[in-house]
Write a protein that holds these residues in place. Structure first.
Motif, PDB file in Angstrom:
ATOM      1  N   PRO A  98      29.641 -18.815 110.259  1.00 29.55           N
ATOM      2  CA  PRO A  98      29.885 -18.655 108.833  1.00 29.55           C
ATOM      3  C   PRO A  98      29.939 -17.211 108.379  1.00 29.55           C
ATOM      4  O   PRO A  98      30.810 -16.837 107.608  1.00 29.55           O
ATOM      5  CB  PRO A  98      28.734 -19.398 108.167  1.00 29.55           C
ATOM      6  CG  PRO A  98      28.306 -20.392 109.202  1.00 29.55           C
ATOM      7  CD  PRO A  98      28.521 -19.727 110.515  1.00 29.55           C
ATOM      8  N   LEU A  99      29.031 -16.413 108.879  1.00 32.30           N
ATOM      9  CA  LEU A  99      29.014 -15.041 108.416  1.00 32.30           C
ATOM     10  C   LEU A  99      30.226 -14.262 108.922  1.00 32.30           C
ATOM     11  O   LEU A  99      30.758 -13.424 108.234  1.00 32.30           O
ATOM     12  CB  LEU A  99      27.720 -14.353 108.864  1.00 32.30           C
ATOM     13  CG  LEU A  99      27.503 -12.941 108.288  1.00 32.30           C
ATOM     14  CD1 LEU A  99      27.497 -12.984 106.769  1.00 32.30           C
ATOM     15  CD2 LEU A  99      26.198 -12.342 108.826  1.00 32.30           C
ATOM     16  N   SER A 100      30.657 -14.582 110.144  1.00 32.94           N
ATOM     17  CA  SER A 100      31.831 -13.899 110.677  1.00 32.94           C
ATOM     18  C   SER A 100      33.057 -14.188 109.824  1.00 32.94           C
ATOM     19  O   SER A 100      33.924 -13.339 109.655  1.00 32.94           O
ATOM     20  CB  SER A 100      32.085 -14.319 112.133  1.00 32.94           C
ATOM     21  OG  SER A 100      32.445 -15.678 112.189  1.00 32.94           O
ATOM     22  N   ALA A 101      33.111 -15.407 109.281  1.00 30.67           N
ATOM     23  CA  ALA A 101      34.234 -15.753 108.419  1.00 30.67           C
ATOM     24  C   ALA A 101      34.225 -14.915 107.153  1.00 30.67           C
ATOM     25  O   ALA A 101      35.252 -14.552 106.606  1.00 30.67           O
ATOM     26  CB  ALA A 101      34.198 -17.246 108.064  1.00 30.67           C
ATOM     27  N   VAL A 102      33.056 -14.643 106.704  1.00 29.46           N
ATOM     28  CA  VAL A 102      32.930 -13.828 105.504  1.00 29.46           C
ATOM     29  C   VAL A 102      33.289 -12.382 105.818  1.00 29.46           C
ATOM     30  O   VAL A 102      33.986 -11.707 105.087  1.00 29.46           O
ATOM     31  CB  VAL A 102      31.507 -13.935 104.929  1.00 29.46           C
ATOM     32  CG1 VAL A 102      31.316 -12.968 103.763  1.00 29.46           C
ATOM     33  CG2 VAL A 102      31.210 -15.348 104.519  1.00 29.46           C
ATOM     34  N   VAL A 103      32.803 -11.942 106.982  1.00 30.26           N
ATOM     35  CA  VAL A 103      33.040 -10.555 107.366  1.00 30.26           C
ATOM     36  C   VAL A 103      34.533 -10.291 107.579  1.00 30.26           C
ATOM     37  O   VAL A 103      35.076  -9.287 107.146  1.00 30.26           O
ATOM     38  CB  VAL A 103      32.217 -10.211 108.639  1.00 30.26           C
ATOM     39  CG1 VAL A 103      32.581  -8.818 109.142  1.00 30.26           C
ATOM     40  CG2 VAL A 103      30.734 -10.304 108.341  1.00 30.26           C
ATOM     41  N   SER A 104      35.248 -11.214 108.308  1.00 25.80           N
ATOM     42  CA  SER A 104      36.674 -11.038 108.605  1.00 25.80           C
ATOM     43  C   SER A 104      37.520 -12.030 107.796  1.00 25.80           C
ATOM     44  O   SER A 104      38.331 -12.745 108.338  1.00 25.80           O
ATOM     45  CB  SER A 104      36.929 -11.214 110.107  1.00 25.80           C
ATOM     46  OG  SER A 104      36.495 -12.503 110.502  1.00 25.80           O
ATOM     47  N   ALA A 105      37.283 -12.150 106.520  1.00 23.45           N
ATOM     48  CA  ALA A 105      37.945 -13.141 105.659  1.00 23.45           C
ATOM     49  C   ALA A 105      39.452 -12.900 105.594  1.00 23.45           C
ATOM     50  O   ALA A 105      39.901 -11.776 105.464  1.00 23.45           O
ATOM     51  CB  ALA A 105      37.352 -13.100 104.253  1.00 23.45           C
ATOM     52  N   GLN A 106      40.302 -14.009 105.707  1.00 23.25           N
ATOM     53  CA  GLN A 106      41.766 -13.957 105.606  1.00 23.25           C
ATOM     54  C   GLN A 106      42.245 -15.052 104.662  1.00 23.25           C
ATOM     55  O   GLN A 106      41.632 -16.110 104.578  1.00 23.25           O
ATOM     56  CB  GLN A 106      42.425 -14.126 106.975  1.00 23.25           C
ATOM     57  CG  GLN A 106      42.119 -13.004 107.951  1.00 23.25           C
ATOM     58  CD  GLN A 106      42.846 -13.210 109.269  1.00 23.25           C
ATOM     59  OE1 GLN A 106      43.617 -14.154 109.391  1.00 23.25           O
ATOM     60  NE2 GLN A 106      42.583 -12.338 110.220  1.00 23.25           N
ATOM     61  N   ALA A 107      43.396 -14.805 103.987  1.00 27.31           N
ATOM     62  CA  ALA A 107      43.969 -15.814 103.095  1.00 27.31           C
ATOM     63  C   ALA A 107      44.598 -16.943 103.917  1.00 27.31           C
ATOM     64  O   ALA A 107      45.049 -16.732 105.042  1.00 27.31           O
ATOM     65  CB  ALA A 107      45.034 -15.182 102.199  1.00 27.31           C
ATOM     66  N   ASP A 108      44.621 -18.154 103.368  1.00 25.99           N
ATOM     67  CA  ASP A 108      45.262 -19.291 104.036  1.00 25.99           C
ATOM     68  C   ASP A 108      46.772 -19.085 104.098  1.00 25.99           C
ATOM     69  O   ASP A 108      47.364 -18.483 103.198  1.00 25.99           O
ATOM     70  CB  ASP A 108      44.977 -20.590 103.276  1.00 25.99           C
ATOM     71  CG  ASP A 108      43.510 -20.990 103.372  1.00 25.99           C
ATOM     72  OD1 ASP A 108      42.862 -20.565 104.361  1.00 25.99           O
ATOM     73  OD2 ASP A 108      43.042 -21.701 102.470  1.00 25.99           O
TER      74      ASP A 108
END
Length: 514
Positions: free
Chosen positions: A32-42
């Motif tokens: 979960p945190l990695s998703a926040v750290v490397s967040a990308q648009a759909d």
């Protein structure tokens, strides 16, 4: 190491680092945190409404569509010189190259820019008597016992025929019969072990401009190919014959598609591809198909008798223009005006006269000369037809016994111009100079003013004016009297019957007023 040697602050830093490391490990494990750290648009995705496709139709009908291969011991005219397949460099390809084999085998036959192959040439001197491919097209089964339909021009030059099924199986076929007037032919594949998948003819009268159409065929010898489009026009006349009534489609149709079916979304055949309009020889989005209703009648006759018999009444006809309708007192420019009934023909025997306008056959309105030709042709020889004609401002019904159409219409045209005796007289208002004819029937036109309405209507020197408003004329005074009568009746035009080279026609001229 003794505990007391580490300061308390240092011990707190170690604990923080340890906790940070543990948390980082947990993040890497859980995500979960990695998703926040490397967040990308759909990624972009559009939920469009579902559109109907053609796959279901194609899956059902494809087994009924075949490639037709035609062989002969003659060469086609397109074997030499440029054709749709030719191009710079092909003759330099190695002899074993697959492209060279393809162009050599299929480049000489097939369809021209209007879907018509080249004509026969004399047998090859180098390979006398060798059966070789001369053309190929498409076709489709109409019965489970092997009857199939294609174009006459596909099989016209053939001595042997075969069909290739959707699964690649090649089977021999025999020619049952042809009808050049509608460009249709019927072949038969005899195979007692097989029941062929076949398709049915639709009621093409229900096909509307804008309806979807799916064409399946054998373009360029590539085998089963599907294209889609719409019905783009109806009732097209391309000058191919007296029964032109083609359906125009914009589905991609190319050489080799001839004889192939066009399907509606119910998997029924609404038309048979017969011609394309293309200055280049390739698809430009204008293709013409024989209507299913026409094809069904012709094919049924060919299967039953091996040929087609059509009704015939023996009349020379032409369209009723707005001017002709006005000159005859008709409310609409419909029907076909009889330029001349053929001597001894069914119409002449029944009393049909030159100048009659045929407006209906058996109670059905006649739209134009093509419509009349189709209606008469559909009546079996020996039957009677109730023909309605417009004559002298009134409708008249005439019973005509339909005869079989002669195999060849013999038309003898005289090249001699009629002699021009007498003193020339002028119809100044119409730009015509005339003299009485030698036999006393009509007046001969000796000169036409190039700026006159008569010249615009195609009236030429040498034409004979036989009648005006269906009244025989022998002099200028007769013509003027007929024009005066028409003027008093409130007509805006007069109808001239002209004869030239044994051919009769009608021309309407506006009445000149001062």
């Amino acid at each position: 190491m003794p505990k007391e040697k580490f300061p308390s602050v240092y011990r707190k830093t170690l604990v923080a680092v340890a906790m940070s490391s543990a948390l980082a490990g947990a993040v890497l494990a859980t995500g979960p945190l990695s998703a926040v750290v490397s967040a990308q648009a759909d990624p972009v995705r559009v939920d469009a409404p579902a559109q109907p496709g053609f796959a279901d139709v194609v899956a059902k009908v494809s087994p009924a569509v075949v490639s037709v291969r035609v062989k002969s011991d003659v060469q086609t005219a397109s074997d030499q010189g440029q054709n749709l397949f030719s191009g710079p460099g092909f003759d330099q390809l190695p002899d074993g190259h697959p492209l060279k084999r393809f162009f050599r085998e299929f480049g000489g036959g097939g369809d021209g820019p209007w879907g018509r192959p080249g004509g026969k040439k004399k047998r090859s001197e180098n390979r006398p008597g060798r059966i070789r491919p001369v053309s190929q097209g498409s076709g489709f089964f109409i019965s489970d016992d092997g009857y199939l339909v294609t174009n006459n021009h596909v099989v016209a030059d053939g001595d042997a025929y075969s069909v290739v099924l959707d699964d690649g199986t090649e089977l021999d076929a025999k020619l049952i019969g042809t009808d050049p007037r509608t460009d249709l032919a019927v072949l038969k594949v005899d195979d007692a072990k097989r029941k062929f998948t076949y398709v049915a003819f639709a009621d093409d009268n229900k096909a509307r401009v804008g309806d979807w159409v799916v064409a399946v065929g054998n373009p360029f010898g590539l085998g089963g190919t599907v294209t889609a489009g719409i019905v783009s026009a109806r009732g097209r006349d391309i000058g191919a014959g007296p029964y032109d009534d083609f359906i125009q489609i914009d589905a991609a149709v190319n050489r080799g598609n001839s004889g192939g079916p066009d399907f509606n979304l119910n998997g029924e055949v609404i038309g048979i591809n017969t011609a394309i309009f293309s200055p280049s020889g390739g698809n430009v989005g204008i293709a013409f198909a024989i209507p299913a209703s026409t094809a069904k009648e012709v094919v049924d006759q060919i299967i039953k008798t091996g040929s087609v018999q059509r009704g015939w009444i023996g009349v020379q006809i032409q369209p009723v223009t707005k001017e002709i309708a006005e000159s005859l007192g008709l409310s609409e420019s419909k029907g076909a005006i009889v330029a001349a009934p053929q001597d001894g023909g069914p119409a002449a025997k029944a009393g049909v006269q030159a100048g009659d306008v045929i407006t209906a056959v058996n109670g059905e309105t006649v739209e134009d000369p093509r419509d009349l030709a189709r209606k008469i042709a559909a009546i079996a020889p020996g039957e009677k037809a109730d023909v309605t004609v417009w004559r002298k401002n009134a409708a008249k019904n005439i019973d005509i016994s339909i005869d079989a159409m002669p195999k060849e219409q013999q038309q003898q045209a005289s090249t001699e111009k009629p002699s021009q005796p007498g003193t020339p007289e002028t119809l100044g208002s119409y730009g015509l100079t005339v003299v009485p004819s030698e036999d006393g029937k009509g007046v001969v036109i000796t000169d036409v003013n190039s700026d006159s309405d008569a010249a615009d209507k195609g009236i030429r020197s040498g034409d004979i004016i036989v009648s005006v408003n269906n009244k025989p004329v022998k002099s200028v005074s007769d013509i003027n009297a007929a024009i005066s009568d028409a003027d008093k009746a409130g007509r805006r035009a007069v109808l001239l019957q002209l004869q030239s080279n044994d051919q009769s026609r009608f021309v309407a001229l506006p009445i000149a007023r001062g």
